[in-house]
Write a protein that holds these residues in place. Structure first.
Motif, mmCIF file in Angstrom:
data_model
loop_
_atom_site.group_PDB
_atom_site.id
_atom_site.type_symbol
_atom_site.label_atom_id
_atom_site.label_comp_id
_atom_site.label_asym_id
_atom_site.label_seq_id
_atom_site.Cartn_x
_atom_site.Cartn_y
_atom_site.Cartn_z
ATOM 1 N N VAL A 1 0.857 -1.164 0.000
ATOM 2 C CA VAL A 1 0.000 0.000 0.000
ATOM 3 C C VAL A 1 0.904 1.228 0.000
ATOM 4 C CG1 VAL A 1 -1.726 1.277 1.282
ATOM 5 C CG2 VAL A 1 -1.785 -1.194 1.298
ATOM 6 N N SER A 2 0.628 2.168 -0.876
ATOM 7 C CA SER A 2 1.408 3.401 -0.881
ATOM 8 C C SER A 2 0.470 4.576 -1.067
ATOM 9 C CB SER A 2 2.457 3.368 -1.989
ATOM 10 O OG SER A 2 1.821 3.318 -3.241
ATOM 11 N N GLY A 3 0.960 5.744 -0.705
ATOM 12 C CA GLY A 3 0.161 6.955 -0.852
ATOM 13 C C GLY A 3 -0.366 7.428 0.485
ATOM 14 N N GLY A 4 -1.136 8.493 0.441
ATOM 15 C CA GLY A 4 -1.705 9.038 1.655
ATOM 16 C C GLY A 4 -0.876 10.165 2.238
ATOM 17 N N MET A 5 -1.498 10.927 3.108
ATOM 18 C CA MET A 5 -0.872 12.067 3.768
ATOM 19 C C MET A 5 -0.352 11.625 5.136
ATOM 20 S SD MET A 5 -0.170 15.347 3.770
ATOM 21 C CE MET A 5 -1.189 16.061 2.505
ATOM 22 N N PRO A 6 0.971 11.723 5.367
ATOM 23 C CA PRO A 6 1.535 11.327 6.661
ATOM 24 C C PRO A 6 0.968 12.179 7.790
ATOM 25 C CG PRO A 6 3.248 11.602 5.014
ATOM 26 C CD PRO A 6 1.979 12.125 4.412
ATOM 27 N N PRO A 7 0.942 11.663 9.007
ATOM 28 C CA PRO A 7 1.434 10.343 9.386
ATOM 29 C C PRO A 7 0.435 9.249 9.011
ATOM 30 C CG PRO A 7 0.532 11.434 11.309
ATOM 31 C CD PRO A 7 0.456 12.425 10.158
ATOM 32 N N LEU A 8 0.986 8.071 8.757
ATOM 33 C CA LEU A 8 0.175 6.913 8.403
ATOM 34 C C LEU A 8 0.109 5.957 9.583
ATOM 35 C CD1 LEU A 8 1.694 6.173 4.878
ATOM 36 C CD2 LEU A 8 -0.328 7.542 5.404
ATOM 37 N N THR A 9 -1.047 5.334 9.779
ATOM 38 C CA THR A 9 -1.177 4.278 10.783
ATOM 39 C C THR A 9 -1.574 2.996 10.069
ATOM 40 O OG1 THR A 9 -3.490 4.820 11.238
ATOM 41 C CG2 THR A 9 -1.819 5.878 12.625
ATOM 42 N N TYR A 10 -1.109 1.881 10.593
ATOM 43 C CA TYR A 10 -1.297 0.584 9.940
ATOM 44 C C TYR A 10 -2.025 -0.375 10.861
ATOM 45 C CZ TYR A 10 2.410 2.510 7.051
ATOM 46 O OH TYR A 10 3.142 3.317 6.242
ATOM 47 N N GLN A 11 -2.882 -1.214 10.267
ATOM 48 C CA GLN A 11 -3.554 -2.273 11.012
ATOM 49 C C GLN A 11 -3.697 -3.477 10.084
ATOM 50 O OE1 GLN A 11 -5.014 -2.681 14.413
ATOM 51 N NE2 GLN A 11 -4.606 -4.643 13.462
ATOM 52 N N TRP A 12 -3.041 -4.575 10.436
ATOM 53 C CA TRP A 12 -3.156 -5.812 9.663
ATOM 54 C C TRP A 12 -4.386 -6.577 10.115
ATOM 55 C CZ3 TRP A 12 -0.411 -7.385 5.501
ATOM 56 C CH2 TRP A 12 0.694 -6.616 5.170
ATOM 57 N N ARG A 13 -5.010 -7.258 9.152
ATOM 58 C CA ARG A 13 -6.220 -8.026 9.426
ATOM 59 C C ARG A 13 -6.119 -9.401 8.781
ATOM 60 N NH1 ARG A 13 -10.990 -4.458 10.190
ATOM 61 N NH2 ARG A 13 -10.116 -2.449 10.744
ATOM 62 N N LYS A 14 -6.668 -10.382 9.463
ATOM 63 C CA LYS A 14 -6.769 -11.741 8.920
ATOM 64 C C LYS A 14 -8.252 -12.046 8.788
ATOM 65 C CE LYS A 14 -5.801 -16.552 9.986
ATOM 66 N NZ LYS A 14 -5.368 -17.460 11.060
ATOM 67 N N PHE A 15 -8.681 -12.360 7.579
ATOM 68 C CA PHE A 15 -10.102 -12.577 7.293
ATOM 69 C C PHE A 15 -10.952 -11.411 7.787
ATOM 70 C CE2 PHE A 15 -8.740 -17.172 7.513
ATOM 71 C CZ PHE A 15 -8.838 -17.402 6.144
ATOM 72 N N GLY A 16 -10.407 -10.177 7.691
ATOM 73 C CA GLY A 16 -11.151 -8.983 8.061
ATOM 74 C C GLY A 16 -11.106 -8.621 9.536
ATOM 75 N N VAL A 17 -10.508 -9.470 10.361
ATOM 76 C CA VAL A 17 -10.454 -9.233 11.802
ATOM 77 C C VAL A 17 -9.091 -8.630 12.157
ATOM 78 C CG1 VAL A 17 -10.572 -10.331 14.077
ATOM 79 C CG2 VAL A 17 -12.003 -11.175 12.207
#
Length: 69
Positions: free
Chosen positions: A1-17
């Motif tokens: 995933v790239s792009g967006g206005m910093p700062p960026l926050t990330y959240q990984w999901r498995k099957f949407g959870v």
């Protein structure tokens, strides 16, 4: 995933959870087992509230069996 206005926050999901404690641009699991197989995505929020979601990454984990010979 790239792009967006910093700062960026990330959240990984498995099957949407959401996966607790996964708040970096990469996700790795040191001791993966067959229960860790699945579809993973990374959801990124930027400073403007825009949500960007990565393509699905499917992780397949196979259990190796000992050779009977």
């Amino acid at each position: 995933v790239s792009g967006g206005m910093p700062p960026l926050t990330y959240q990984w999901r498995k099957f949407g959870v959401p996966i607790l404690g996964t708040n970096s641009p990469t996700y790795a699991k040191a001791s993966a087992t067959t229960v860790d197989a699945g579809d993973y995505v990374c959801r990124v929020n930027d400073a403007l509230g825009t949500i960007i979601t990565s393509n699905v990454a499917t992780d397949t984990i196979m259990k190796l069996c000992a050779d009977p010979d």
